[in-house]
Design a protein around this motif. Structure first.
Motif, PDB file in Angstrom:
ATOM      1  N   UNK A  19       0.838  -1.212   0.000  1.00 47.21           N
ATOM      2  CA  UNK A  19       0.000   0.000   0.000  1.00 47.21           C
ATOM      3  C   UNK A  19       0.873   1.262   0.000  1.00 47.21           C
ATOM      4  N   UNK A  20       2.113   1.122  -0.405  1.00 48.18           N
ATOM      5  CA  UNK A  20       3.068   2.240  -0.421  1.00 48.18           C
ATOM      6  C   UNK A  20       3.249   2.839   0.966  1.00 48.18           C
ATOM      7  N   UNK A  21       3.099   2.013   1.961  1.00 48.91           N
ATOM      8  CA  UNK A  21       3.248   2.489   3.339  1.00 48.91           C
ATOM      9  C   UNK A  21       4.564   2.036   3.939  1.00 48.91           C
ATOM     10  N   UNK A  22       4.866   2.594   5.083  1.00 48.99           N
ATOM     11  CA  UNK A  22       6.085   2.207   5.811  1.00 48.99           C
ATOM     12  C   UNK A  22       5.652   1.528   7.104  1.00 48.99           C
ATOM     13  N   UNK A  23       6.162   0.334   7.339  1.00 48.13           N
ATOM     14  CA  UNK A  23       5.865  -0.390   8.577  1.00 48.13           C
ATOM     15  C   UNK A  23       7.123  -0.360   9.429  1.00 48.13           C
ATOM     16  N   UNK A  24       6.979   0.129  10.664  1.00 51.59           N
ATOM     17  CA  UNK A  24       8.175   0.327  11.491  1.00 51.59           C
ATOM     18  C   UNK A  24       7.949  -0.236  12.895  1.00 51.59           C
ATOM     19  N   UNK A  25       9.066  -0.513  13.576  1.00 49.80           N
ATOM     20  CA  UNK A  25       8.952  -0.882  14.988  1.00 49.80           C
ATOM     21  C   UNK A  25       9.051   0.401  15.777  1.00 49.80           C
ATOM     22  N   UNK A  26       8.009   0.676  16.555  1.00 51.44           N
ATOM     23  CA  UNK A  26       7.958   1.929  17.295  1.00 51.44           C
ATOM     24  C   UNK A  26       8.742   1.810  18.600  1.00 51.44           C
ATOM     25  N   UNK A  27       8.835   0.573  19.083  1.00 48.47           N
ATOM     26  CA  UNK A  27       9.526   0.302  20.349  1.00 48.47           C
ATOM     27  C   UNK A  27       8.805  -0.842  21.031  1.00 48.47           C
ATOM     28  N   UNK A  28       9.528  -1.659  21.822  1.00 50.04           N
ATOM     29  CA  UNK A  28       8.903  -2.780  22.529  1.00 50.04           C
ATOM     30  C   UNK A  28       8.070  -3.642  21.603  1.00 50.04           C
ATOM     31  N   UNK A  29       6.794  -3.871  22.012  1.00 47.16           N
ATOM     32  CA  UNK A  29       5.899  -4.696  21.170  1.00 47.16           C
ATOM     33  C   UNK A  29       4.919  -3.813  20.417  1.00 47.16           C
ATOM     34  N   UNK A  30       5.346  -2.593  20.117  1.00 46.87           N
ATOM     35  CA  UNK A  30       4.510  -1.659  19.364  1.00 46.87           C
ATOM     36  C   UNK A  30       5.081  -1.437  17.964  1.00 46.87           C
ATOM     37  N   UNK A  31       4.196  -1.523  16.980  1.00 47.98           N
ATOM     38  CA  UNK A  31       4.578  -1.242  15.596  1.00 47.98           C
ATOM     39  C   UNK A  31       3.733  -0.071  15.095  1.00 47.98           C
ATOM     40  N   UNK A  32       4.230   0.620  14.089  1.00 48.75           N
ATOM     41  CA  UNK A  32       3.475   1.728  13.504  1.00 48.75           C
ATOM     42  C   UNK A  32       3.547   1.633  11.984  1.00 48.75           C
ATOM     43  N   UNK A  33       2.542   2.230  11.351  1.00 44.99           N
ATOM     44  CA  UNK A  33       2.568   2.287   9.888  1.00 44.99           C
ATOM     45  C   UNK A  33       2.222   3.700   9.458  1.00 44.99           C
ATOM     46  N   UNK A  34       2.929   4.172   8.447  1.00 45.07           N
ATOM     47  CA  UNK A  34       2.627   5.477   7.860  1.00 45.07           C
ATOM     48  C   UNK A  34       2.054   5.177   6.475  1.00 45.07           C
ATOM     49  N   UNK A  35       0.867   5.702   6.216  1.00 45.85           N
ATOM     50  CA  UNK A  35       0.194   5.410   4.940  1.00 45.85           C
ATOM     51  C   UNK A  35      -0.167   6.709   4.218  1.00 45.85           C
ATOM     52  N   UNK A  36       0.776   7.254   3.461  1.00 45.89           N
ATOM     53  CA  UNK A  36       0.475   8.476   2.703  1.00 45.89           C
ATOM     54  C   UNK A  36      -0.587   8.165   1.656  1.00 45.89           C
ATOM     55  N   UNK A  37      -1.517   9.068   1.469  1.00 41.75           N
ATOM     56  CA  UNK A  37      -2.588   8.957   0.460  1.00 41.75           C
ATOM     57  C   UNK A  37      -3.740   8.047   0.868  1.00 41.75           C
TER      58      UNK A  37
END
Ligand SMILES: Nc1nc2c(ncn2[C@@H]2O[C@H](COP(=O)(O)OP(=O)(O)OP(=O)(O)O)[C@@H](O)[C@H]2O)c(=O)[nH]1
Length: 246
Positions: free
Chosen positions: A148-166
């Motif tokens: 989806x042209x997004x970025x999946x990242x480890x935010x820290x510990x057992x937390x992940x984040x995704x940035x989804x432009x558009x």
């Protein structure tokens, strides 16, 4: 004479021969020695030059190796500054940089995904299994978010984040639901056989300026609701517009 061939025989006398010997044998000796010394100097110089050339060549090779090692180390340091070593995912810093790089993109959506009861994994199965689970969750998340042209990242510990432009609010919610399902389908299990799940908070910036703190807080509030309402679910914050985002 007549038919008789004429022959001429030259036979120098002993005293005549002595007349042509060098008058100063010492001069010849010195000349010979000088020539020999010059030859020695030339040969010695050549040997030294060849030796120096070999040393310079060896030093050059060593330098090139050193430069290669240093630039590899430099690349490694730069990679580590923006990635998580355990999961190989982009880290919080790269996630924040990606958000800033997409500051003018509208809509701009963000997901925060927190593994449910992860402490139990560590407590009952050990940190190594916990690490392996995080790695597998990271791979699953990446496989779902990146198309989806997004970025999946480890935010820290057992937390992940995704940035989804558009991605608008509806799309972001759908992607979050696919992610939640995908993490569940990975079938990572707790010690008692129950499947490991995750809760996800979603927020979309519809218009107005990007305030990263406001955006992340809204996503976090949505995540908190997902946890409070029973975990293993997606909750979305109201889309942010210029009015709310001040
Ligand atoms: N194995 C491993 N565990 C980690 C790592 N980072 C954080 N954790 C663990 O993740 C757990 C997080 O626990 P909590 O914050 O209590 O949350 P939880 O157990 O997931 O419960 P809820 O979030 O409320 O569902 C802690 O036990 C941390 O030690 C890591 O890199 N490896």
């Amino acid at each position: 004479m007549g038919d008789v061939p004429l022959g001429l025989v030259v036979q120098p006398t002993h005293s005549r021969l002595l007349q042509h010997l060098p008058r100063h044998p010492i001069v010849s000796l010195v000349t010979g020695l000088t020539l020999a010394y010059l030859l020695y100097l030339v040969l010695h110089g050549y040997t030294r030059l060849a030796h120096q050339h070999r040393r310079v060549h060896a030093t050059n090779t060593e330098l090139r190796r050193e430069i290669r090692t240093r630039s590899q180390l430099q690349e490694e340091v730069e990679w580590l500054a923006r990635h998580d070593e355990l999961t190989q995912l982009p880290n919080r810093r790269l996630f924040m940089e990606t958000l800033e790089a997409n500051a003018t993109q509208r809509p701009l959506s963000v997901l925060i995904c927190d593994v449910d009861h992860f402490k139990r994994v560590n407590d009952h199965q050990g940190h190594l299994i916990g690490d392996r689970y995080l790695d597998q969750l990271g791979r699953t998340g990446r496989r779902i978010i990146e198309p989806h042209d997004g970025l999946f990242a480890r935010y820290g510990g057992e937390e992940f984040v995704a940035c989804l432009p558009q991605a608008d609010a509806e799309q972001a919610r759908e992607i979050a639901e696919t992610l939640r399902q995908g993490l569940q389908d990975a079938e990572l299990r707790h010690h008692d056989g129950r499947i490991l799940t995750a809760s996800i908070g979603v927020v979309t910036l519809v218009d107005g300026p990007l305030d990263v703190a406001v955006l992340m807080q809204a996503a976090d509030d949505a995540l908190y609701r997902a946890k409070a309402e029973g975990r293993n679910r997606v909750r979305a914050a109201p889309p942010l517009t210029a009015m709310e985002n001040v």
